[in-house]
Design an enzyme around this catalytic site. Sequence first.
Site, PDB file in Angstrom:
ATOM      1  N   LYS A  93       9.093 -21.801 -20.100  1.00  0.00           N
ATOM      2  CA  LYS A  93       9.301 -22.266 -21.473  1.00  0.00           C
ATOM      3  C   LYS A  93       9.414 -21.083 -22.416  1.00  0.00           C
ATOM      4  O   LYS A  93      10.220 -21.074 -23.340  1.00  0.00           O
ATOM      5  CB  LYS A  93       8.156 -23.177 -21.910  1.00  0.00           C
TER       6      LYS A  93
ATOM      7  N   LYS B 280      17.517 -29.542 -10.620  1.00  0.00           N
ATOM      8  CA  LYS B 280      16.553 -30.627 -10.787  1.00  0.00           C
ATOM      9  C   LYS B 280      16.976 -31.505 -11.962  1.00  0.00           C
ATOM     10  O   LYS B 280      17.420 -30.984 -12.989  1.00  0.00           O
ATOM     11  CB  LYS B 280      15.173 -30.016 -11.080  1.00  0.00           C
TER      12      LYS B 280
ATOM     13  N   LYS C 237      15.894 -33.623 -18.606  1.00  0.00           N
ATOM     14  CA  LYS C 237      16.491 -33.885 -19.904  1.00  0.00           C
ATOM     15  C   LYS C 237      17.049 -32.589 -20.513  1.00  0.00           C
ATOM     16  O   LYS C 237      18.133 -32.578 -21.077  1.00  0.00           O
ATOM     17  CB  LYS C 237      15.417 -34.475 -20.815  1.00  0.00           C
TER      18      LYS C 237
HETATM   19  P1  TYM Z   1       7.181 -35.106 -17.535  1.00  0.00           P
HETATM   20  O1  TYM Z   1       7.110 -35.983 -18.727  1.00  0.00           O
HETATM   21  O2  TYM Z   1       8.053 -33.902 -17.609  1.00  0.00           O
HETATM   22  O3  TYM Z   1       7.636 -35.912 -16.283  1.00  0.00           O
HETATM   23  C1  TYM Z   1       7.064 -37.160 -15.946  1.00  0.00           C
HETATM   24  C2  TYM Z   1       6.994 -37.305 -14.428  1.00  0.00           C
HETATM   25  O4  TYM Z   1       8.302 -37.281 -13.857  1.00  0.00           O
HETATM   26  C3  TYM Z   1       8.338 -36.329 -12.798  1.00  0.00           C
HETATM   27  N1  TYM Z   1       9.703 -35.761 -12.741  1.00  0.00           N
HETATM   28  C4  TYM Z   1      10.434 -35.671 -11.618  1.00  0.00           C
HETATM   29  N2  TYM Z   1      10.174 -36.039 -10.354  1.00  0.00           N
HETATM   30  C5  TYM Z   1      11.140 -35.825  -9.447  1.00  0.00           C
HETATM   31  N3  TYM Z   1      12.355 -35.287  -9.747  1.00  0.00           N
HETATM   32  C6  TYM Z   1      12.672 -34.904 -10.999  1.00  0.00           C
HETATM   33  N4  TYM Z   1      13.869 -34.400 -11.280  1.00  0.00           N
HETATM   34  C7  TYM Z   1      11.674 -35.091 -12.011  1.00  0.00           C
HETATM   35  N5  TYM Z   1      11.634 -34.826 -13.346  1.00  0.00           N
HETATM   36  C8  TYM Z   1      10.409 -35.238 -13.762  1.00  0.00           C
HETATM   37  C9  TYM Z   1       7.291 -35.303 -13.173  1.00  0.00           C
HETATM   38  O5  TYM Z   1       6.868 -34.567 -12.059  1.00  0.00           O
HETATM   39  C10 TYM Z   1       6.206 -36.161 -13.742  1.00  0.00           C
HETATM   40  O6  TYM Z   1       5.395 -36.701 -12.732  1.00  0.00           O
HETATM   41  N6  TYM Z   1       3.027 -32.374 -17.794  1.00  0.00           N
HETATM   42  C11 TYM Z   1       3.515 -33.698 -17.489  1.00  0.00           C
HETATM   43  C12 TYM Z   1       2.888 -34.804 -18.316  1.00  0.00           C
HETATM   44  C13 TYM Z   1       1.397 -34.932 -18.196  1.00  0.00           C
HETATM   45  C14 TYM Z   1       0.680 -35.406 -17.060  1.00  0.00           C
HETATM   46  C15 TYM Z   1      -0.682 -35.455 -17.476  1.00  0.00           C
HETATM   47  C16 TYM Z   1       1.060 -35.793 -15.778  1.00  0.00           C
HETATM   48  C17 TYM Z   1       0.497 -34.718 -19.182  1.00  0.00           C
HETATM   49  N7  TYM Z   1      -0.753 -35.020 -18.764  1.00  0.00           N
HETATM   50  C18 TYM Z   1      -1.674 -35.863 -16.584  1.00  0.00           C
HETATM   51  C19 TYM Z   1       0.064 -36.201 -14.906  1.00  0.00           C
HETATM   52  C20 TYM Z   1      -1.283 -36.228 -15.310  1.00  0.00           C
HETATM   53  C21 TYM Z   1       5.005 -33.735 -17.801  1.00  0.00           C
HETATM   54  O7  TYM Z   1       5.468 -33.076 -18.698  1.00  0.00           O
HETATM   55  O8  TYM Z   1       5.703 -34.666 -17.106  1.00  0.00           O
END
Ligand code: TYM
Length: 339
Positions: free
Chosen positions: A121, A207, A210
Amino acid sequence: MSETAKASKRILSGMQPTGTSGLHIGNLEGALRNWVRLQDESTLYCCIVDWHSLTTRYADTQQLWEACLILAAEYIAAGIDPKRSMVFIQSQVKEHAELHLLLSMITPLGWLERVPTFKEKRELISDKGEGDESISYGLLGYPCLQSADILLYRPLGVPVGKDQAAHLELSREICRRFNHLYGPVFPEPKSIISEVTAVVPGLDGRKMSKSYGNAIYLSDSADVVADKVKNAFTTTTKLRKTDPGVPETCVVCQLRRVYDPEGYSTSWDEDRAGIRGCMQSKKELTEILNTALEPIRQRRAELLSDKGELENILKDGADRARETAVETMDLVRKAMGLR
Ligand code: TYM
């Protein structure tokens, strides 16, 4: 399974509300499907992590509430039952902030600076020429807040995609450090990552994300999905139908495997053998995708037509999630000698 047995098996996960486009199929297949699968055997906490989205989008909060409602609708449309599971917004359970603060005291700075997503980031921000001032204290503490989200519910597991593995590892390290300093309050949370959908590829082969502009959204209409699939990357050396494809590196073939687990292998064999062209694969994938997504789209639209009801669901989810959060904070304060 009995309610008591279920209650002892708590599962938590979260997603960021990143705008009005909502979730993409990487979020759906990489994580959300696993939540739905787990809700029969466990007590599921489905968090909408609005504070996390402020770590980078702090200047643009106009649509944050709308994005939270969309995310709630999408969790439910994908199969989360808000009566059985807790669907809630992080900022509505203030205990997340208290635990974050306490964990921030015991988390070494070096652990946070080494997290790969922080480094990425930081590079992204400097590539955009935004300068160091847009890298906030909150952004560095992102994984610490995530650890608080998790540990607050003392869950056994956290279903996520592979890109969250480093965050989860850090959560476990913080958990061990807390237990070592103050006694065993937290069980070590396991990451639950699906093999096939650990990294769902985007339309350009990277991957799905967004921020790369390579995603198919749950909000995309059938026509938009068709258009996106038409332009997806396939095997670069397969120019004619008869050229051999390499399904392992072809986006269309990879998505087919996710959405057609029974039938994909025949299409892969034909692709390799040069007896099917990419156009046919794209047409079939579009149909398979739209068949799978249509019920979610419809349910999503229905839910979003009654925002008042969604707000009730979120309030009820936060009230029920808070019960466990309050219990945990009592244990934490006691262990740390705070009264
Ligand atoms: P976030 O919002 O970026 O993504 C949400 C979930 O989607 C999964 N994901 C994917 N899995 C497979 N292939 C992809 N291309 C792909 N893109 C996204 C992510 O692995 C995630 O599971 N930091 C976290 C949010 C968070 C969180 C938490 C998660 C905050 N607190 C506590 C678990 C537990 C995030 O930004 O996910």
